[in-house]
Write a protein that holds these residues in place. Structure first.
Motif, PDB file in Angstrom:
ATOM      1  N   GLU A   1       0.828  -1.206   0.000  1.00  0.00           N
ATOM      2  CA  GLU A   1       0.000   0.000   0.000  1.00  0.00           C
ATOM      3  C   GLU A   1       0.861   1.254   0.000  1.00  0.00           C
ATOM      4  O   GLU A   1       0.546   2.233  -0.671  1.00  0.00           O
ATOM      5  CB  GLU A   1      -0.928   0.017   1.213  1.00  0.00           C
ATOM      6  CG  GLU A   1      -2.050  -1.006   1.159  1.00  0.00           C
ATOM      7  CD  GLU A   1      -2.868  -0.966   2.431  1.00  0.00           C
ATOM      8  OE1 GLU A   1      -4.018  -0.473   2.367  1.00  0.00           O
ATOM      9  OE2 GLU A   1      -2.357  -1.405   3.472  1.00  0.00           O
TER      10      GLU A   1
ATOM     11  N   LEU B   1       1.068   4.212  -2.718  1.00  0.00           N
ATOM     12  CA  LEU B   1       0.922   5.606  -2.318  1.00  0.00           C
ATOM     13  C   LEU B   1       2.079   6.447  -2.864  1.00  0.00           C
ATOM     14  O   LEU B   1       1.865   7.532  -3.407  1.00  0.00           O
ATOM     15  CB  LEU B   1       0.870   5.701  -0.793  1.00  0.00           C
ATOM     16  CG  LEU B   1       0.694   7.092  -0.210  1.00  0.00           C
ATOM     17  CD1 LEU B   1      -0.726   7.581  -0.456  1.00  0.00           C
ATOM     18  CD2 LEU B   1       1.006   7.075   1.274  1.00  0.00           C
TER      19      LEU B   1
ATOM     20  N   HIS C   1       1.659   9.501  -5.571  1.00  0.00           N
ATOM     21  CA  HIS C   1       1.758  10.886  -5.110  1.00  0.00           C
ATOM     22  C   HIS C   1       3.160  11.461  -5.062  1.00  0.00           C
ATOM     23  O   HIS C   1       3.323  12.623  -4.675  1.00  0.00           O
ATOM     24  CB  HIS C   1       1.120  11.016  -3.727  1.00  0.00           C
ATOM     25  CG  HIS C   1      -0.317  10.636  -3.698  1.00  0.00           C
ATOM     26  ND1 HIS C   1      -1.279  11.289  -4.440  1.00  0.00           N
ATOM     27  CD2 HIS C   1      -0.953   9.646  -3.031  1.00  0.00           C
ATOM     28  CE1 HIS C   1      -2.447  10.726  -4.213  1.00  0.00           C
ATOM     29  NE2 HIS C   1      -2.282   9.730  -3.379  1.00  0.00           N
TER      30      HIS C   1
ATOM     31  N   ARG D   1       2.519   5.745  10.624  1.00  0.00           N
ATOM     32  CA  ARG D   1       1.269   5.269  10.029  1.00  0.00           C
ATOM     33  C   ARG D   1       0.251   4.846  11.074  1.00  0.00           C
ATOM     34  O   ARG D   1      -0.941   4.866  10.816  1.00  0.00           O
ATOM     35  CB  ARG D   1       1.536   4.128   9.046  1.00  0.00           C
ATOM     36  CG  ARG D   1       2.103   2.877   9.668  1.00  0.00           C
ATOM     37  CD  ARG D   1       2.584   1.887   8.615  1.00  0.00           C
ATOM     38  NE  ARG D   1       3.165   0.698   9.190  1.00  0.00           N
ATOM     39  CZ  ARG D   1       4.408   0.603   9.622  1.00  0.00           C
ATOM     40  NH1 ARG D   1       5.218   1.646   9.537  1.00  0.00           N
ATOM     41  NH2 ARG D   1       4.867  -0.520  10.139  1.00  0.00           N
TER      42      ARG D   1
ATOM     43  N   HIS E   1      -7.238   5.876   8.435  1.00  0.00           N
ATOM     44  CA  HIS E   1      -7.446   5.607   7.008  1.00  0.00           C
ATOM     45  C   HIS E   1      -8.802   6.135   6.562  1.00  0.00           C
ATOM     46  O   HIS E   1      -9.764   5.397   6.425  1.00  0.00           O
ATOM     47  CB  HIS E   1      -7.319   4.103   6.737  1.00  0.00           C
ATOM     48  CG  HIS E   1      -5.975   3.576   7.095  1.00  0.00           C
ATOM     49  ND1 HIS E   1      -4.907   3.682   6.257  1.00  0.00           N
ATOM     50  CD2 HIS E   1      -5.521   2.986   8.223  1.00  0.00           C
ATOM     51  CE1 HIS E   1      -3.835   3.161   6.838  1.00  0.00           C
ATOM     52  NE2 HIS E   1      -4.181   2.733   8.029  1.00  0.00           N
TER      53      HIS E   1
ATOM     54  N   GLU F   1      -4.848  10.620   2.777  1.00  0.00           N
ATOM     55  CA  GLU F   1      -3.406  10.464   2.916  1.00  0.00           C
ATOM     56  C   GLU F   1      -2.624  11.542   2.178  1.00  0.00           C
ATOM     57  O   GLU F   1      -1.560  11.952   2.611  1.00  0.00           O
ATOM     58  CB  GLU F   1      -2.933   9.074   2.520  1.00  0.00           C
ATOM     59  CG  GLU F   1      -3.290   8.597   1.137  1.00  0.00           C
ATOM     60  CD  GLU F   1      -4.604   7.862   1.062  1.00  0.00           C
ATOM     61  OE1 GLU F   1      -5.328   8.139   0.106  1.00  0.00           O
ATOM     62  OE2 GLU F   1      -4.922   7.049   1.918  1.00  0.00           O
ATOM     63  N   LEU F   2      -3.164  12.055   1.072  1.00  0.00           N
ATOM     64  CA  LEU F   2      -2.474  13.117   0.346  1.00  0.00           C
ATOM     65  C   LEU F   2      -2.402  14.382   1.208  1.00  0.00           C
ATOM     66  O   LEU F   2      -1.360  15.033   1.266  1.00  0.00           O
ATOM     67  CB  LEU F   2      -3.158  13.403  -0.987  1.00  0.00           C
ATOM     68  CG  LEU F   2      -2.455  14.418  -1.886  1.00  0.00           C
ATOM     69  CD1 LEU F   2      -1.038  13.963  -2.221  1.00  0.00           C
ATOM     70  CD2 LEU F   2      -3.248  14.629  -3.162  1.00  0.00           C
TER      71      LEU F   2
END
Length: 161
Positions: free
Chosen positions: A5, A9, A13, A46, A51, A55-56
């Protein structure tokens, strides 16, 4: 969050966070270092991240804090003082003189205003999204945008024909 994951990500990004750091710092290697540090910190913390699909925003918050910390420790280097190899070739200015003038005007803004301007105009975030990223309120974001655009107009009026 599994490592797969995280890799997804980063792939999704990295360019956005790198461009954001580069616009703050104007140095390719430093922007790359802070971008990598932002993803590393995201991974290390994290367990604090819920969640919820933002996340951005969390990455922009981390990257913005890293840039702010760097400015507290270091004096910014003028883009003209950089060798060609450190200028980002992915962002060719249409008119070098104008681009340098705008860059200098942005650098003259306080960090909070510059950060708000970059998030709003360069990255396309809305005022509520910027408020979440910077841990402020929407009125504060709007105030910073207003003050920054006024100051930029003053600075650019003096410099541009």
């Amino acid at each position: 969050m599994e490592q797969a994951e995280l890799e997804a990500l980063v792939l999704a990004h990295y360019e956005e966070i790198y461009a954001y750091c580069w616009r703050h710092l104007g140095q390719r290697e430093l922007a790359q270092d802070l971008t990598q540090t932002a993803f590393l910190r995201f991974w290390q913390h994290r367990d604090r991240y819920t969640h919820d699909g933002r996340e951005l925003n969390y990455l922009y918050t981390i990257a913005g804090n890293l840039c702010k910390d760097w400015f507290k420790r270091k004096k910014p280097v003028a883009i003209d003082d950089l060798p060609e190899s450190q200028r980002d070739p992915a962002v060719p200015p249409p008119d070098r003189d104008t681009a340098l003038t705008v860059r200098a005007a942005l650098a003259a803004l306080p960090f909070e205003q510059r950060n708000t301007v970059l998030l709003y105009y360069d990255r396309g975030f809305t005022a509520p999204e910027i408020a979440a990223i910077t841990h402020t309120t929407v009125p504060t974001v709007r105030y910073r945008l207003l003050r920054a655009t006024r100051r930029l107009r003053e600075l650019l009026k003096e410099e541009l024909p």
